[in-house]
Design a protein around this motif. Sequence first.
Motif, PDB file in Angstrom:
ATOM      1  N   GLU A 176       0.813  -1.215   0.000  1.00 18.36           N
ATOM      2  CA  GLU A 176       0.000   0.000   0.000  1.00 18.36           C
ATOM      3  C   GLU A 176       0.847   1.265   0.000  1.00 18.36           C
ATOM      4  N   GLN A 177       1.982   1.238   0.673  1.00 10.55           N
ATOM      5  CA  GLN A 177       2.839   2.416   0.706  1.00 10.55           C
ATOM      6  C   GLN A 177       3.353   2.753  -0.693  1.00 10.55           C
ATOM      7  N   THR A 178       3.769   1.731  -1.435  1.00 10.59           N
ATOM      8  CA  THR A 178       4.233   1.958  -2.809  1.00 10.59           C
ATOM      9  C   THR A 178       3.103   2.445  -3.694  1.00 10.59           C
ATOM     10  N   LYS A 179       1.921   1.852  -3.553  1.00  7.68           N
ATOM     11  CA  LYS A 179       0.770   2.290  -4.355  1.00  7.68           C
ATOM     12  C   LYS A 179       0.488   3.774  -4.131  1.00  7.68           C
ATOM     13  N   GLN A 180       0.492   4.202  -2.879  1.00 10.93           N
ATOM     14  CA  GLN A 180       0.210   5.601  -2.582  1.00 10.93           C
ATOM     15  C   GLN A 180       1.302   6.506  -3.154  1.00 10.93           C
ATOM     16  N   HIS A 181       2.546   6.054  -3.097  1.00  8.93           N
ATOM     17  CA  HIS A 181       3.660   6.867  -3.566  1.00  8.93           C
ATOM     18  C   HIS A 181       3.622   7.086  -5.079  1.00  8.93           C
ATOM     19  N   ILE A 182       3.237   6.077  -5.826  1.00 10.32           N
ATOM     20  CA  ILE A 182       3.300   6.169  -7.295  1.00 10.32           C
ATOM     21  C   ILE A 182       1.976   6.581  -7.928  1.00 10.32           C
ATOM     22  N   GLU A 183       0.932   6.764  -7.113  1.00 12.97           N
ATOM     23  CA  GLU A 183      -0.421   6.945  -7.624  1.00 12.97           C
ATOM     24  C   GLU A 183      -0.526   8.063  -8.664  1.00 12.97           C
ATOM     25  N   HIS A 184       0.138   9.187  -8.438  1.00  8.01           N
ATOM     26  CA  HIS A 184      -0.048  10.333  -9.319  1.00  8.01           C
ATOM     27  C   HIS A 184       1.217  10.683 -10.106  1.00  8.01           C
ATOM     28  N   LEU A 185       2.158   9.765 -10.189  1.00  7.13           N
ATOM     29  CA  LEU A 185       3.379  10.025 -10.940  1.00  7.13           C
ATOM     30  C   LEU A 185       3.127   9.928 -12.440  1.00  7.13           C
ATOM     31  N   LEU A 220      15.621  12.813 -27.168  1.00 11.31           N
ATOM     32  CA  LEU A 220      15.486  12.385 -28.561  1.00 11.31           C
ATOM     33  C   LEU A 220      14.008  12.150 -28.868  1.00 11.31           C
ATOM     34  N   GLY A 221      13.489  12.885 -29.837  1.00 14.07           N
ATOM     35  CA  GLY A 221      12.088  12.717 -30.202  1.00 14.07           C
ATOM     36  C   GLY A 221      11.165  13.498 -29.287  1.00 14.07           C
ATOM     37  N   HIS A 222       9.874  13.208 -29.379  1.00 16.60           N
ATOM     38  CA  HIS A 222       8.866  13.895 -28.584  1.00 16.60           C
ATOM     39  C   HIS A 222       8.736  13.240 -27.208  1.00 16.60           C
ATOM     40  N   ALA A 223       8.210  14.013 -26.268  1.00 12.09           N
ATOM     41  CA  ALA A 223       8.033  13.508 -24.899  1.00 12.09           C
ATOM     42  C   ALA A 223       6.572  13.669 -24.489  1.00 12.09           C
ATOM     43  N   TYR A 224       5.882  12.536 -24.279  1.00  8.39           N
ATOM     44  CA  TYR A 224       4.471  12.556 -23.897  1.00  8.39           C
ATOM     45  C   TYR A 224       4.314  11.939 -22.513  1.00  8.39           C
ATOM     46  N   PRO A 225       4.034  12.741 -21.477  1.00  9.79           N
ATOM     47  CA  PRO A 225       3.814  12.163 -20.145  1.00  9.79           C
ATOM     48  C   PRO A 225       2.500  11.385 -20.092  1.00  9.79           C
ATOM     49  N   HIS A 226       2.567  10.182 -19.514  1.00  6.40           N
ATOM     50  CA  HIS A 226       1.384   9.364 -19.255  1.00  6.40           C
ATOM     51  C   HIS A 226       1.434   8.894 -17.801  1.00  6.40           C
ATOM     52  N   PRO A 227       0.299   8.523 -17.231  1.00  4.87           N
ATOM     53  CA  PRO A 227       0.315   8.055 -15.841  1.00  4.87           C
ATOM     54  C   PRO A 227       1.162   6.787 -15.688  1.00  4.87           C
ATOM     55  N   LEU A 228       1.959   6.747 -14.633  1.00  4.99           N
ATOM     56  CA  LEU A 228       2.672   5.516 -14.298  1.00  4.99           C
ATOM     57  C   LEU A 228       1.674   4.437 -13.870  1.00  4.99           C
ATOM     58  N   VAL A 229       0.619   4.849 -13.178  1.00  2.00           N
ATOM     59  CA  VAL A 229      -0.473   3.939 -12.817  1.00  2.00           C
ATOM     60  C   VAL A 229      -1.655   4.286 -13.705  1.00  2.00           C
ATOM     61  N   ARG A 230      -1.948   3.404 -14.626  1.00  2.00           N
ATOM     62  CA  ARG A 230      -2.988   3.661 -15.616  1.00  2.00           C
ATOM     63  C   ARG A 230      -4.300   2.991 -15.201  1.00  2.00           C
ATOM     64  N   THR A 231      -5.414   3.663 -15.459  1.00  2.62           N
ATOM     65  CA  THR A 231      -6.738   3.107 -15.180  1.00  2.62           C
ATOM     66  C   THR A 231      -7.311   2.497 -16.455  1.00  2.62           C
TER      67      THR A 231
END
Length: 319
Positions: A176-185, A220-231
């Motif tokens: 749970e601690q890891t889940k909370q830490h990465i939730e919005h990265l 190199l190339g384009h940079a598109y941020p996406h959620p590390l935790v995807r729904t």
Amino acid sequence: MTNLSQLSQAIQNAPQWHFSEQFQNDNEIKIVPLKDQALGAEVYGLDARKAQSGATIFKLKQALAEHLILIFKQQSLDDLQFLAFSSYFGAIFRPSADNPVLGSALDTGTPPDVVPVSNAVGQGDYTGNGELSPHADHQWTPTPSFGSLLYAVELPKLGGKTSWYNTIKAYDALDEQTKQHIEHLQLITYNPFVRAQSNNGQQNYAINTPYYRYKDQPILGHAYPHPLVRTHPESGRKALWLNTRSEVELVNYDDQKGSDLVAQLREHILKPEFKYEHHWQVGDIVFWDNQATLHSREPFPADQRRLLKRVSLAGGRPF
């Protein structure tokens, strides 16, 4: 090379549901989950050459969201039939010309609709015979594909098996601690084909590819941020949206801590309890959900032919 006009031809030539002799009876179709596997189900009784009813497609889409890969055995299709069947499940994935993907043409920057995943056909051999590490397709584009269908035409006698990894189960197994830490990265995955173009013409994009981009390194190339935790857009389940090898970067995160965190998560994803290994047979079609799985390929002898055909389907922006 399959182009838009051929997609139109595929749909025009496809059997129509109102011709009863060509219509698939959805009562003939059974979906059986793979026993003791991390993901996957086999579909029995379906002939991909026939017209499919709304009930059948709805049933298959529900099964894909639940099991993440569907396996259709003993199919016999030409490219147009394969394309017509695939198009029941969504629009064909077509990236922009400035975001190269597997099979992108040098003149137009876009791939064919049916991509040969092969070492066997000469022009258009895109993947050779080496190992391909676990990855999600098109992760470096603004709207990655939602899924792909891969159809086995020729197979080597040795090697070449494909494995899929359930990244929903990988996420669920975190503490749970890891889940909370990465939730919005937010994670940027850099385009491996742009990296390959910078490697002095080397076709193997794993050569000289860093696993993490530090802020003092060029982009190199384009940079598109996406959620590390995807729904997952249909099931609402959460999944780790991270491949295991190409260059990535966590947004607004310390370089060394980010590199360490990504390395830990990648090691976690590769645990055997999240993996299914597919032993191909000619005529297999494997349909996978690209939003919640990774896939990899083991190497095979260079003097043995392997030809599979892939159709990828358009997706939306990850959230």
